[in-house]
Write an enzyme that holds these catalytic residues in place. Structure first.
Site, PDB file in Angstrom:
ATOM      1  N   SER A   1      45.065  41.646  -0.584  1.00 25.52           N
ATOM      2  CA  SER A   1      44.990  40.844  -0.978  1.00 25.52           C
ATOM      3  C   SER A   1      43.643  39.474  -0.850  1.00 25.52           C
ATOM      4  CB  SER A   1      45.135  40.937  -2.652  1.00 25.52           C
ATOM      5  OG  SER A   1      45.787  40.050  -2.732  1.00 25.52           O
ATOM      6  N   LYS A   2      43.202  38.619  -0.983  1.00 28.18           N
ATOM      7  CA  LYS A   2      42.796  37.044  -0.590  1.00 28.18           C
ATOM      8  C   LYS A   2      43.676  36.335  -0.967  1.00 28.18           C
ATOM      9  CE  LYS A   2      38.459  36.680  -1.215  1.00 28.18           C
ATOM     10  NZ  LYS A   2      37.121  36.970  -1.653  1.00 28.18           N
ATOM     11  N   ARG A   3      45.107  36.708  -1.944  1.00 25.98           N
ATOM     12  CA  ARG A   3      46.266  36.046  -1.821  1.00 25.98           C
ATOM     13  C   ARG A   3      46.836  35.766  -0.790  1.00 25.98           C
ATOM     14  NH1 ARG A   3      51.224  37.397  -3.890  1.00 25.98           N
ATOM     15  NH2 ARG A   3      50.028  40.248  -3.916  1.00 25.98           N
TER      16      ARG A   3
ATOM     17  N   GLY B   1      45.667  35.286   2.299  1.00 25.24           N
ATOM     18  CA  GLY B   1      44.809  34.350   3.357  1.00 25.24           C
ATOM     19  C   GLY B   1      44.042  35.329   3.172  1.00 25.24           C
TER      20      GLY B   1
END
Ligand code: GLU
Length: 489
Positions: A254-256, A258
């Site tokens: 996920s965006k977490r 990167g």
């Protein structure tokens, strides 16, 4: 098995082209190309609230960047169009009518408020949330009176109250869901748009899709689709659910972790060949060790049997390594043109244009081995072009030396190189090596200070090659500037 392989990539235009999503596109494309079948792009935009302007173009751009050409779909058309679901509403309305008449679907007039209260009560009772089927058995009269009150409602699919639904997955084998665990899901929303489940089944049938290959997160939707296929009396495609993509900490990517947009990697200077190779290995493998696989070999060897079940890890370090490998393998002229274009975009305006191709040709071999992404190129080589370098005088002074001895060393260097007729890397090295001994300093100290004087940095491509390419005039000027800095400081 249908004799013609027809596979589809069916993105929803709800955001940036996520690496996981593009991996799905790639696997479908590879399978189609390997089998000599068709690769179809279908835009699933029936969730009006989640539609994002520009998302479809970004998805298509990502496909084009990677060279994933489609045989049917937006822009190219085809015999089964339109390929954008919002342009196929009549088709879905007819399909919904068919299910209503055959008794496989029903109108539901429950208001959002009632549904919310129902869910709240279910939560309080610690029951799994799901529609309580209040409208499942209302008769025609009740229906007419509800409609007369201006209620439009939705249409829901009737899930069998008992039994199980089983399907075969090419990757995961047989999968069974108890029908009781499924909700009477909505197939037509009150805004007149179908839901994903209905539209995707209707289209996969009409578009004669032979294999539905999509990510694992859709596994729990597949029994609903199977029930829809049966209710319509359609022949089912073959299903294959691709392994989930994880971050390096093994949690869902996920965006977490990167940036997950494929276009970001394009903009950061990753090569499409490297990205393609990297994505292909997210869940598929040629054997247990080969990492670098060309585009043609991917098509030649791609097989669903070699797709694994286990989650595939998106490791940026590996992608970066792979990108460096592709840059090293790149044909020299191609790389020169890449670098030339980047320099033209990024060097400051005072550097005269056009930038000399011949000069870039001489510079390129000095950095080809060191580049990990194309984007690094301008900052790695800009000192070859800049009129004056900016660096702190401190950098010139190597450890164990002081300002005066450094200035002396650079002056001796200047004297020595001024007299040189031959300006080649070997010759410069031959002349400068003995100078260190004469000055009673280490070669590392001498070369270190010369490096800073001529490049403005401590880390740069090999010194003598760099000096050879920079040319005598530039080197003399830069040595003079450095001596001046030390003397004035
Ligand atoms: N529109 C769905 C998505 O965005 C497609 C799922 C499928 O391939 O059936 O992923």
């Amino acid at each position: 098995m249908p004799n013609q392989v027809r596979v589809r990539y069916a993105p929803s235009p709800t955001g940036e082209p996520h690496v996981g999503n593009i991996r799905t596109a790639l696997f479908n494309w590879l399978f189609a190309r390997h089998m000599g079948g068709s690769f179809i792009v279908r835009i699933e935009d029936t969730d009006v609230a989640r539609r994002v302007d520009g998302a479809m173009d970004a998805i298509l751009d990502a496909l084009r960047w990677l060279g994933l050409d489609w045989d049917e779909g937006p822009e190219v058309g085809g015999n089964y169009g339109p390929y954008v679901q919002s342009q196929r509403l009549d088709i879905y309305h007819r399909a919904v009518d068919e299910l209503l008449s055959s008794g496989h679907a029903y109108h539901c007039y429950c208001t959002p408020q009632r549904l919310q209260e129902m869910r709240q009560e279910q939560t309080n009772r610690k029951e799994p949330p799901g529609y309580d089927r209040q409208c499942r058995d209302i008769n025609e009269d009740e229906r007419s009176s509800l409609e007369a009150q201006g209620l439009t409602g939705v249409v829901r699919f009737k899930i069998p109250l008992e039994g199980e639904t089983t399907f075969h997955d090419l990757i995961r084998g047989e999968i069974t869901f108890a029908n009781q665990t499924m909700d009477d899901f909505v197939i037509l929303k009150s805004d007149g748009y179908p839901t994903y489940h209905l539209a995707s089944v209707v289209d996969d049938n009409l578009m004669e899709i032979s294999h539905v290959m999509r990510s694992d997160e859709w596994v729990s939707s597949t029994p609903k689709h199977v029930l829809l296929y049966d209710a319509f009396g359609y022949e089912k495609p073959i299903f294959a659910h691709l392994p989930i993509i994880l971050g390096t900490d093994r949690s869902k990517l996920s965006k977490r972790h990167g940036v997950v947009s494929v276009l970001h990697y394009r903009d950061e200077g990753f090569l499409p060949e490297a990205m393609l190779n990297f994505l292909a290995l997210l869940g598929w493998s040629l054997d247990d060790h080969t990492e670098i696989i060309s585009h043609d070999d991917l098509i030649r060897h791609f097989a669903i049997e070699r797709i694994g079940k286990a989650g595939a890890i998106f490791d940026l370090e590996k992608l970066t390594w792979m990108n460096g490998m592709y840059i090293r393998q790149m044909d020299r002229n191609t790389l020169v043109h890449h670098i030339l274009r980047l320099l033209d975009d990024e060097l400051p305006p005072e550097v005269p244009r056009p930038i000399s191709e011949e000069y870039v040709h001489a510079i390129t071999p000095l950095v080809q081995e060191r580049l990990k992404t194309m984007k690094e190129a301008p900052s790695l080589v800009d000192f070859f072009f800049l009129e004056s370098l900016e660096y702190s005088t401190e950098l010139l002074i190597q450890s164990g030396l002081d300002s005066a001895r450094t200035a002396n060393a650079l002056e001796s260097t200047l004297q020595l190189v001024t007299g040189q007729e031959v300006w080649s890397a070997e010759h410069l090295e031959q002349e400068l090596r003995p100078l260190a001994e004469k000055l009673e300093i280490k070669t590392g100290q001498l070369f270190g200070t010369i490096r800073v004087a001529v490049t403005g940095r401590k880390v740069a491509p090999p010194l003598f090659e760099t000096m050879a390419v920079l040319g005598k005039d530039r080197c003399l000027t830069r040595l003079n500037v450095a001596i001046g800095l030390l003397r004035d400081g």
